[in-house]
Design an enzyme around this catalytic site. Structure first.
Site, PDB file in Angstrom:
ATOM      1  CB  CYS A 149      -5.795  34.290  38.401  1.00 22.23           C
ATOM      2  SG  CYS A 149      -5.633  34.663  40.167  1.00 22.23           S
ATOM      3  CD  GLU A 175      -3.966  31.060  40.266  1.00 19.62           C
ATOM      4  OE1 GLU A 175      -3.925  31.237  41.504  1.00 19.62           O
ATOM      5  OE2 GLU A 175      -5.000  30.754  39.667  1.00 19.62           O
ATOM      6  CB  CYS A 193     -10.448  32.939  39.497  1.00 19.21           C
ATOM      7  SG  CYS A 193      -9.394  34.361  39.879  1.00 19.21           S
ATOM      8  CG  HIS A 231      -6.655  33.908  43.826  1.00 20.56           C
ATOM      9  ND1 HIS A 231      -7.577  33.735  42.831  1.00 20.56           N
ATOM     10  CD2 HIS A 231      -7.362  34.030  44.978  1.00 20.56           C
ATOM     11  CE1 HIS A 231      -8.784  33.746  43.348  1.00 20.56           C
ATOM     12  NE2 HIS A 231      -8.684  33.942  44.651  1.00 20.56           N
TER      13      HIS A 231
END
Length: 160
Positions: A120, A81, A117, A79
């Site tokens: 993250c 992040e 999410c 991801h």
């Protein structure tokens, strides 16, 4: 000419970073800013050296019709992040702000209710990031204080 507010300035930069995303489902870009200095950037894509979904021309989660927010273990991507956090030192992320932009790959619309999410969020908490600012529409954003994620722990069951 009116000067652009700082939040949208940084979100525009995160949106430019997002253009490097290789995901066929949703594209995300993130930047970490501390004391008005960009510390790190990240976009979603396969780990270094592995083939990206746009190279393979398929998304496993999309092919299996996996709903958003589920079965991340099937995803090839790291991801945005996480990639930004991996690229930074904790001493630089402590007290910083993470700016996040997401778009639907096919339609090009901003992802509604863009938020990191659960995995993250854990990384963001441990990195010491203080705020997450997410774009919901062009020039419209929401601010989340990371402390709220610490005290409202979504990893605990709601009923015992």
């Amino acid at each position: 000419m009116k000067r652009k507010e700082k939040e949208n300035y940084y979100l525009d930069i995160a949106e430019t970073v997002m253009e490097r995303s290789t995901c066929l489902r949703r594209k995300y870009g993130a930047i970490i800013v501390h004391n008005d200095e960009i510390i790190a950037t990240g976009y979603n894509g396969a780990p270094r050296g592995r083939k990206n979904c746009d190279d393979l021309n398929y998304c496993t989660r999309e092919n299996l019709k996996v709903p958003s927010g589920e079965r991340y273990e099937l995803c090839r991507s790291v991801h945005a992040e996480a990639n930004a956090i991996i690229s930074a030192a904790r001493r630089d992320t402590f007290g910083s702000t993470l700016y996040l932009v997401g778009m639907e790959a096919a339609a090009g619309d901003y992802v509604e209710n863009t938020t990191p999410c659960t995995m993250c969020r854990r990384l963001i908490i441990n990195a010491g990031i203080a705020k997450v600012i997410s774009r919901v529409r062009k020039d419209v954003f929401v601010v989340t204080n990371v402390r709220d994620w610490v005290f409202n722990d979504d990893s605990l069951p709601t009923t015992l």
